[in-house]
Structures are given as structure tokens and as C-alpha cells.
Design a protein around this motif. Sequence first.
Motif, mmCIF file in Angstrom:
data_model
loop_
_atom_site.group_PDB
_atom_site.id
_atom_site.type_symbol
_atom_site.label_atom_id
_atom_site.label_comp_id
_atom_site.label_asym_id
_atom_site.label_seq_id
_atom_site.Cartn_x
_atom_site.Cartn_y
_atom_site.Cartn_z
ATOM 1 N N GLY A 116 36.531 -22.412 -11.046
ATOM 2 C CA GLY A 116 37.691 -23.127 -11.496
ATOM 3 C C GLY A 116 38.061 -22.699 -12.821
ATOM 4 N N ALA A 117 37.214 -22.393 -14.055
ATOM 5 C CA ALA A 117 37.633 -21.922 -15.125
ATOM 6 C C ALA A 117 38.180 -20.533 -15.027
ATOM 7 C CB ALA A 117 36.233 -21.791 -16.131
ATOM 8 N N SER A 118 37.491 -19.794 -14.094
ATOM 9 C CA SER A 118 38.182 -18.284 -13.982
ATOM 10 C C SER A 118 39.426 -18.230 -13.499
ATOM 11 C CB SER A 118 37.281 -17.436 -12.896
ATOM 12 O OG SER A 118 37.767 -16.242 -12.979
ATOM 13 N N GLY A 127 41.907 -20.483 -4.912
ATOM 14 C CA GLY A 127 41.983 -19.623 -3.751
ATOM 15 C C GLY A 127 42.441 -18.113 -4.171
ATOM 16 N N GLY A 128 43.105 -17.982 -5.421
ATOM 17 C CA GLY A 128 43.747 -16.818 -6.120
ATOM 18 C C GLY A 128 45.035 -16.582 -5.832
ATOM 19 N N GLY A 129 45.735 -16.146 -6.512
ATOM 20 C CA GLY A 129 46.867 -15.577 -6.667
ATOM 21 C C GLY A 129 48.132 -16.964 -7.019
ATOM 22 N N SER A 130 49.268 -16.775 -7.049
ATOM 23 C CA SER A 130 50.089 -17.719 -7.304
ATOM 24 C C SER A 130 51.125 -18.096 -6.144
ATOM 25 C CB SER A 130 51.165 -17.256 -8.514
ATOM 26 O OG SER A 130 52.180 -17.939 -8.719
ATOM 27 N N ARG A 131 51.450 -19.431 -6.298
ATOM 28 C CA ARG A 131 52.373 -19.592 -4.944
ATOM 29 C C ARG A 131 54.049 -19.931 -5.436
ATOM 30 N NH1 ARG A 131 48.117 -18.213 -4.113
ATOM 31 N NH2 ARG A 131 46.842 -19.386 -2.988
ATOM 32 N N TRP A 132 54.207 -19.577 -6.858
ATOM 33 C CA TRP A 132 55.372 -19.608 -7.395
ATOM 34 C C TRP A 132 55.997 -18.345 -7.568
ATOM 35 C CZ3 TRP A 132 56.793 -24.449 -8.206
ATOM 36 C CH2 TRP A 132 56.122 -25.287 -8.592
ATOM 37 N N ARG A 133 57.372 -18.075 -7.510
ATOM 38 C CA ARG A 133 58.103 -17.051 -7.635
ATOM 39 C C ARG A 133 59.544 -17.571 -8.289
ATOM 40 N NH1 ARG A 133 53.973 -15.332 -6.303
ATOM 41 N NH2 ARG A 133 53.524 -13.517 -5.162
#
Length: 376
Positions: A116-118, A127-133
Motif C-alpha cells: 500500500g505504501a509503495s 494493483g499497479g498503474g493508473s486508471r486516469w487519462r
Amino acid sequence: MKVRAAVLRNSGSQKPYAESQPLGIEEVDLAPPSRGEITVRILAAGLCHSDLSVIDGSRPRPLPMVLGHEAAGEIVELGDGVEDLFVGDHVVFSFVPICGHCEPCATGRPALCQPGASANAKGELLGGGSRWRDAAGRPLAHHLGVSAFAEYVVVSRRSVVRVDGNLEPEIGALFGCAVLTGVGAIVNTAKVSAGESVAVFGLGGVGLSSLLGASCSGAYPLIAIDVNEQKLAIALDLGAHHALDPRSEDLVDTLRQITAGGVQYALESVGSGVVLAQAYSVTRRGGTTVSVGLPAPDKRLNIPVVSLVTEERTIKGSYLGSSVPSRDLPRFIALYRAGLLPVDRLLTHRLRLEDLNEGFDRLAQGEAIRQVVLFD
């Protein structure tokens, strides 16, 4: 999905923010939830100093970023593998996504969750990555796994706790940071018992939540310390027995007289090494100082080290109130419903998304306790 969101592209803007406009309201793209994730419609989002510290640059974060982390909302979509929540459930967010499997999680300290901290440090979801663009197709960072200053968000299922749908969203939002951090620092980190003395340094949303938690725990005497006269008056109204301005008091002598030798617990919520040293100085032999403030990374603490040994004093950090959100949010909300934790009295302003920059001016100037953005 097209979503209106408050995007911070650069930190360190000049004040007033109402003129420099560090937060811009943009139409951005939000991807559907991946496995283990959910889409949530934000109902209310609070303004916190942790957001302000990203805006002013004292807490560097990956940019550009959709800001905000203290919120309540309603689930509108479930990703694969989410079987314990349902569309229509109301949730409060935790600003640490809790994996449940790492060493801190397995030993009962999920506030220190390593994955979580990472993820938070990288501006990503658990789960890694971004869901925003953004409109140009470029990724935007997530703030503490939440990014609450948006109409809708995608988050890890591990970032939310289900709550009663009858809880007012503007109140529920406060539980996700101010209350979880402040009350948690008193009951989980310090473990204050009835009749023990407590001094709270700094009376923002977290500090006053700590004061409410100490009052609920039966602390006596309970001493509020701040340079803002209005906040000192509020603290007295919320249960403090004494309210002191450190500029007009010999604080150490005054507190030693009030408490017959110094307080048993001092809590610092300012995010200042100087104030933390001051809080340490007013504790008695065997006393404990708890810090919940977030200073800039280069700040240092200067104390007489020998007193740690010869007087058996303790300094403790408290992140997320040393809480287990799935355990503590329901019990803190129950205390609110019982009238023992009047969190609603911390709410001073209700805003629109477009009012965020003015709201952060108000927060920076100490003119607000907790402000909440409400979404239609």
C-alpha cells in the motif's frame, strides 16, 4: 467514462490559490475497474492538510495528479473478484490500501502495509498503474489510492470500508482521515485511559478529532494548545478543560502546574519539528509524545536525548491512527451516533468542486477546520 476532476499539474504555486489556481477542473477519462477494484461515485470529499502539502510542495508526490483522499461514496460498478461488496453499497475510503498479506498486515499493523505504501508513493493503485487519462491521453497519478476530488473514482477494494447508507456523506467523509487519524492516535497509538492527562498541540481537523477522542476516553485534564483564538474557543466547547496559546504562556511551567509534573500524553498534529520538541518537553517522567503531523521530509527533531533514558519517556509516530479501518471505522461511527464523538461539529464549510482553490486558501490561513466538497 468521462469524469470531472481536480487535477494538480504543478506544486508550489503562489498564494492566494484563488488567483494562481493550482487545481484545475478538467474532463478526464476513467477506465473501468480491473480485477479486485470498484468504481465509486463520490458523494463528499474533505479538504485536508495532506492535500495542501502536495499543493505547496512540502510533500512531493508524482504529478500531474487527481488530488483528494478523504471521502465517502456509493459503489456503482464491481471489478472481477469483488464478492463481498455490492452495487449501491455506501463506503468510506482509507488512504492506505491494505493488502492483508504483508508482514505489517499479518501482524495487526495494516496502516504500515508495504504494498500500500509503495503504491501510494508511486501514485498508483494497489494493483499497479493508473486508471486516469487526461484529454491528451496521458496518465494522471492517483492520490493515496483515492483521488477523491472527482465525480467518480476507481479504487482497490482494499481502499474502502462499507458503512451504513444512512450516514450523512459529508460526515462519513471526515471519518476517512481526520477521525481515523486523530481518534485512532488517542485510542490505538497512545491508548489513553480515563483520568490520564492529555495535551493536544494543533487544532485543525486531526487535532480536534484527537481532542474529541481524548474527551470520549475520559482524559483529565485535557489541554488544547494553538495560536488561533477561535480554535481554542472551539476546543473548550468540545470538551477541553484548558486552552493555551503558546505565545502568551510559559508552556512548560503552566502545564506542569496544571498536571502536577507534566502531561502523561502529548499529541502533536502540526507537522513541525519545533512543535514536536515542545510537545515532548511538556510530558512528565514516563510520559509519551505521539506525532501525527506530516512535516517536510528534510525536517529534524531536536530533543535532550538523555531524558529518553533517565526519565523513560517515549516518542511514537502514528499513521492512519494506527488503525485497522475495517474494525475502527464502524466503532468510531457508532460513537458518533451515540453522541459521544460529535464529529459533525468539525464541519465548517460546504463547497463545490469549483471552490477548491478558495477552500485551500482558507485551510492555509487557519480559517477552517474541515471543509467538504459535495457532489450532486
